[in-house]
Structure formats: C-alpha cells, structure tokens
Design an enzyme around this catalytic site. Structure first.
Site, PDB file in Angstrom:
ATOM      1  N   CYS A 142      -5.103  18.620   0.220  1.00 54.84           N
ATOM      2  CA  CYS A 142      -3.724  18.511  -0.263  1.00 54.84           C
ATOM      3  C   CYS A 142      -3.584  19.079  -1.677  1.00 54.84           C
ATOM      4  O   CYS A 142      -2.610  19.755  -1.980  1.00 54.84           O
ATOM      5  CB  CYS A 142      -3.275  17.047  -0.316  1.00 54.84           C
ATOM      6  SG  CYS A 142      -3.690  16.095   1.144  1.00 54.84           S
ATOM      7  N   ASP A 143      -4.523  18.776  -2.539  1.00 56.05           N
ATOM      8  CA  ASP A 143      -4.316  19.033  -3.968  1.00 56.05           C
ATOM      9  C   ASP A 143      -5.245  20.081  -4.590  1.00 56.05           C
ATOM     10  O   ASP A 143      -5.012  20.517  -5.716  1.00 56.05           O
ATOM     11  CB  ASP A 143      -4.500  17.719  -4.753  1.00 56.05           C
ATOM     12  CG  ASP A 143      -3.481  16.674  -4.336  1.00 56.05           C
ATOM     13  OD1 ASP A 143      -2.380  17.067  -3.914  1.00 56.05           O
ATOM     14  OD2 ASP A 143      -3.792  15.472  -4.417  1.00 56.05           O
ATOM     15  N   CYS A 193      -7.443  13.702  -1.918  1.00 56.28           N
ATOM     16  CA  CYS A 193      -7.351  14.685  -0.837  1.00 56.28           C
ATOM     17  C   CYS A 193      -7.488  16.101  -1.387  1.00 56.28           C
ATOM     18  O   CYS A 193      -6.558  16.619  -2.002  1.00 56.28           O
ATOM     19  CB  CYS A 193      -6.013  14.505  -0.105  1.00 56.28           C
ATOM     20  SG  CYS A 193      -5.739  15.715   1.197  1.00 56.28           S
TER      21      CYS A 193
HETATM   22  C1  LIG Z   1      -1.376  11.586  -2.752  1.00 56.26           C
HETATM   23  C2  LIG Z   1      -1.387  12.189  -1.375  1.00 56.26           C
HETATM   24  C3  LIG Z   1      -1.031  13.496  -1.217  1.00 56.26           C
HETATM   25  C4  LIG Z   1      -1.001  14.064   0.053  1.00 56.26           C
HETATM   26  N1  LIG Z   1      -0.628  15.351   0.164  1.00 56.26           N
HETATM   27  C5  LIG Z   1      -0.595  15.932   1.381  1.00 56.26           C
HETATM   28  C6  LIG Z   1      -0.201  17.276   1.515  1.00 56.26           C
HETATM   29  O1  LIG Z   1       0.103  17.956   0.548  1.00 56.26           O
HETATM   30  N2  LIG Z   1      -0.184  17.794   2.770  1.00 56.26           N
HETATM   31  C7  LIG Z   1      -0.544  17.075   3.878  1.00 56.26           C
HETATM   32  O2  LIG Z   1      -0.489  17.599   4.986  1.00 56.26           O
HETATM   33  N3  LIG Z   1      -0.945  15.795   3.755  1.00 56.26           N
HETATM   34  C8  LIG Z   1      -0.978  15.212   2.552  1.00 56.26           C
HETATM   35  N4  LIG Z   1      -1.397  13.916   2.419  1.00 56.26           N
HETATM   36  C9  LIG Z   1      -1.809  13.206   3.641  1.00 56.26           C
HETATM   37  C10 LIG Z   1      -0.571  12.698   4.376  1.00 56.26           C
HETATM   38  O3  LIG Z   1       0.209  11.934   3.486  1.00 56.26           O
HETATM   39  C11 LIG Z   1      -0.972  11.847   5.581  1.00 56.26           C
HETATM   40  O4  LIG Z   1      -1.842  12.576   6.422  1.00 56.26           O
HETATM   41  C12 LIG Z   1       0.252  11.444   6.368  1.00 56.26           C
HETATM   42  O5  LIG Z   1       1.141  10.722   5.531  1.00 56.26           O
HETATM   43  C13 LIG Z   1      -0.139  10.561   7.554  1.00 56.26           C
HETATM   44  O6  LIG Z   1       1.030  10.150   8.165  1.00 56.26           O
HETATM   45  P1  LIG Z   1       1.067   8.820   9.038  1.00 56.26           P
HETATM   46  O7  LIG Z   1       2.445   8.738   9.583  1.00 56.26           O
HETATM   47  O8  LIG Z   1      -0.055   8.810   9.991  1.00 56.26           O
HETATM   48  O9  LIG Z   1       0.771   7.615   8.047  1.00 56.26           O
HETATM   49  P2  LIG Z   1       1.397   7.174   6.651  1.00 56.26           P
HETATM   50  O10 LIG Z   1       2.119   8.254   5.975  1.00 56.26           O
HETATM   51  O11 LIG Z   1       0.279   6.498   5.954  1.00 56.26           O
HETATM   52  O12 LIG Z   1       2.474   6.083   7.071  1.00 56.26           O
HETATM   53  C14 LIG Z   1       2.096   4.838   7.568  1.00 56.26           C
HETATM   54  C15 LIG Z   1       3.343   3.997   7.750  1.00 56.26           C
HETATM   55  O13 LIG Z   1       2.999   2.784   8.435  1.00 56.26           O
HETATM   56  C16 LIG Z   1       3.655   1.714   7.818  1.00 56.26           C
HETATM   57  N5  LIG Z   1       2.929   0.489   8.164  1.00 56.26           N
HETATM   58  C17 LIG Z   1       1.633   0.165   7.942  1.00 56.26           C
HETATM   59  N6  LIG Z   1       1.375  -1.070   8.425  1.00 56.26           N
HETATM   60  C18 LIG Z   1       2.532  -1.517   8.975  1.00 56.26           C
HETATM   61  C19 LIG Z   1       2.922  -2.726   9.635  1.00 56.26           C
HETATM   62  N7  LIG Z   1       2.059  -3.742   9.835  1.00 56.26           N
HETATM   63  N8  LIG Z   1       4.205  -2.865  10.060  1.00 56.26           N
HETATM   64  C20 LIG Z   1       5.107  -1.849   9.885  1.00 56.26           C
HETATM   65  N9  LIG Z   1       4.787  -0.671   9.283  1.00 56.26           N
HETATM   66  C21 LIG Z   1       3.519  -0.528   8.818  1.00 56.26           C
HETATM   67  C22 LIG Z   1       3.662   2.087   6.342  1.00 56.26           C
HETATM   68  O14 LIG Z   1       4.646   1.349   5.630  1.00 56.26           O
HETATM   69  C23 LIG Z   1       4.000   3.571   6.448  1.00 56.26           C
HETATM   70  O15 LIG Z   1       5.396   3.750   6.566  1.00 56.26           O
HETATM   71  C24 LIG Z   1      -1.404  13.311   1.184  1.00 56.26           C
HETATM   72  C25 LIG Z   1      -1.785  11.990   1.019  1.00 56.26           C
HETATM   73  C26 LIG Z   1      -1.768  11.418  -0.243  1.00 56.26           C
HETATM   74  C27 LIG Z   1      -2.156   9.987  -0.405  1.00 56.26           C
END
Ligand SMILES: Cc1cc2nc3c(=O)[nH]c(=O)nc-3n(C[C@H](O)[C@H](O)[C@H](O)COP(=O)(O)OP(=O)(O)OC[C@H]3O[C@@H](n4cnc5c(N)ncnc54)[C@H](O)[C@@H]3O)c2cc1C
Length: 313
Positions: free
Chosen positions: A139-140, A136
């Site tokens: 992000c980084d 990303c």
């Molecule tokens: C290394 C890294 C660094 C990042 N840094 C930043 C940053 O600095 N700033 C920023 O804004 N964004 C950053 N991001 C992006 C950010 O992490 C994501 O945009 C954000 O986490 C998305 O949130 P979400 O809730 O949609 O999904 P996620 O955070 O992906 O969460 C998904 C959830 O769903 C759960 N899940 C999946 N399938 C199932 C199932 N079948 N049953 C039950 N639970 C399930 C998982 O366990 C998890 O808890 C970064 C991403 C990465 C990988």
C-alpha cells in the site's frame, strides 16, 4: 433495528462488505449492512489509495468508502451504522445474530469482518502511524517519502521477507529487524530476502522506540539486542511492521471452519463450512489483503448468496 427476517445480512462495511452490498442490493435483496465499530473499514484509516482501479490520480480512502456506501444505498442496501454483531448462532437457518443487544434473523450471512494488524504496542509507534509507520508495503512502499531512503521492516515471517524484498525497489537500503537469530519464513522467502544485497538483517533485536515523536515523523528506530541488552539507533524514513494479522472472527469460533490463525475457510467460491454463510475479504485472506481483492471477494459472496437463496426457494 429490524426484527424482520432478512434475506442477506452483511457483517462489515469495508471494501468486501460494501461491494457485497452493492451486488446483493442490485439483485433486489435489500441487504442489511452492519458496519461495526469502523464504518468504511480499514481504508478509512489511510489517506490516498493509489492502486484501486478507476482512480488515475488516486482517491482518499474515506472518500472511496463513502462512494461505495452511497452506491450500495442507491440500490436499496440498508446501512446500520455502528452496529456490531456480538453473538451469532449458526446452528440452523435463519441464523440468529445479536446486534447491539437486539436479535436479527438472517436467511444468509456474508461475513466481511476484516482483519487487524498486529502492533508492536509502542506509544511512539501509535503516534507516528501514517507519519512513517505503516503496516503494508504494497500500500505505502511507493510513497515519495520512502523513495531512496533507508527503511526498516520488523518481523521474521513470510510477510516480513516479502515486504522487505518488495521495498528494495524503492528504498536505498532495508533493515530487517527480527527478534531471533534466524527467520521464521519459508526457506525460499528467507533465501530471497537474505540474498538481496539491499537487505541487511538485524538479528536478535527488538524495536523499543520509533523516533522521532518530537519531530512528528519517522527518523529512525531505537533497537535493543535481546542477547546483549545493548541499544543502538538505526536511521530510517519508514518503519514497516510485518508481525502478523488478527482476523476479526472470534465471534464465529467453534461454529464455522477456520484455520489456526482464525481466517475463515472458503469451501468453494465464497462458501463456508456452514450452508448459507459466505465470506469475503481480509477475514478469509491471509495472502493478498488488498482493497481490490476484498471487493472482488465481496462481489463473489453476494452472487453466491443470491444463487443459494434462489436455489432454496
Ligand atoms: C493504513 C492502511 C492503508 C492501506 N492502504 C491500502 C491501499 O492503498 N490499497 C489497498 O488495496 N489496500 C490497502 N490497505 C488494505 C485494505 O484496507 C484492506 O485490504 C481492506 O480494507 C480489506 O477490506 P475488508 O472489507 O476485508 O475489511 P476491513 O476494511 O477491515 O473492514 C472490516 C469491517 O468489518 C467490521 N466489523 C468487524 N467486526 C465486526 C462485527 N463483529 N460486527 C459488525 N461489523 C464488524 C468493521 O467495522 C469494518 O467495517 C490498507 C490498509 C491499511 C491499514
């Protein structure tokens, strides 16, 4: 696990899921949050998050997610750790979920299951993740370790072009490594990237190794030309892998509308093609994929679920 009829079940515990839980809990709906295998979601895999509003000095990703969890629990959300939804039946309400072998019934469902990054599949890539290998640029990219350094972006689509162009703000040079001899990206994105004097395309090439595991940081990449089979090394301080994402939506396939890549389609606000099912975060967003946008969508999904329940009473 409760066998009662739940008002709101949130699938996922990332920024989208926990924010939905905060809002649903404050609406007295006592949401059940199923965390899945990654409690706290993707942000727990990073160190400092510098672009989440409200934290002038940045905040550790795991700390931020623990704060969100506590905030949701304070208002009555019930967080079920490690619980993964294996099967869903969305044919009628209440919806039936199979969670760790047990049945959960839900009046409304908020899908916040996130999306994973596609990896190159190299051992060295895995070992150097967070030590210069990242998925990303937004992000980084601004991290001090990448400033005024040569960087590599792997990929040939819109994301790769966008990431490469964005990184030119910080990097001394950006190598855009693509396996073909032309970009897959839209014309405008491709032209913007290729017209940028800091970006040098490396055509017909694949990364075969990220260097240097022995030094425990990225110092370069070993690249193979797929046409000539010739190998070379490109020195760089960071490798940004932009070869796509895979939404965690397989369990909903065939029951809810999604696009070809598996992102759940939003019909209106956070509503989906199934009444009573709402969606938030990266599993429905192939554009922004940020913590704050996921949180915002989680808020919208909880408000929509609450209004739906009120209208159905
Ligand atoms: C290394 C890294 C660094 C990042 N840094 C930043 C940053 O600095 N700033 C920023 O804004 N964004 C950053 N991001 C992006 C950010 O992490 C994501 O945009 C954000 O986490 C998305 O949130 P979400 O809730 O949609 O999904 P996620 O955070 O992906 O969460 C998904 C959830 O769903 C759960 N899940 C999946 N399938 C199932 C199932 N079948 N049953 C039950 N639970 C399930 C998982 O366990 C998890 O808890 C970064 C991403 C990465 C990988």
């Amino acid at each position: 696990m409760s066998d009662a009829l739940e008002q709101v079940v949130v699938i996922g515990s990332g920024c989208a899921g926990y924010t939905a839980a905060v809002y649903a809990a404050r609406a007295n709906l006592a949401p059940l949050v199923l965390t899945g295998a990654m409690p706290g979601g993707l942000l727990t895999t990073t160190s400092i998050v510098e672009n989440y509003p409200g934290f002038a000095e940045g905040i550790d990703g795991t700390d931020l997610m623990i704060q969100m969890q506590s905030q949701a629990e304070r208002f009555g959300a019930r967080v079920q750790f490690g619980s993964t939804v294996e099967v869903v039946d969305l044919a009628e309400r209440p919806f039936k979920l199979t969670v760790d072998g047990q049945e959960v019934l839900a009046q409304t469902l908020i899908i916040a299951s996130g999306a994973g990054h596609r990896h190159l599949g190299l051992e060295s890539e895995e070992k150097l993740e967070k030590k210069g290998v990242t998925y990303c640029a937004t992000c980084d990219g601004a991290l001090p370790m990448f400033r005024d350094q040569p960087l590599v972006v792997v990929g040939g689509g819109d994301s790769a072009c966008e990431e490469a162009t964005y990184l030119t703000r910080f990097a001394s040079k950006v190598y855009l490594i693509h396996r073909r001899d032309e970009l897959r990206a839209s014309k405008i994105m491709a032209e913007r990237a290729l017209g940028n004097e800091k970006i040098e395309p490396v055509w017909d090439s694949v990364v075969t190794e990220v260097l240097d595991v022995a030094e425990d940081k990225v110092t370069g990449v070993r690249v193979k030309n797929v046409k000539t089979e010739g190998e070379s090394v490109i020195d760089c301080a960071g490798v940004f892998i932009a070869i796509g994402h895979v939404p965690n939506t397989q369990i909903f396939k065939g029951q809810i509308d999604m696009d070809d890549a598996g992102y759940v389609t939003r019909v209106e606000g956070s509503r989906t093609s199934v009444e009573g099912v709402f969606v938030a975060g990266d599993c429905s967003d192939n554009v922004y994929r940020q913590a704050v946008t996921a949180a915002g969508m989680g808020c919208a999904a909880a408000i929509d679920a609450e209004r739906f329940l009120a209208a159905s009473d």
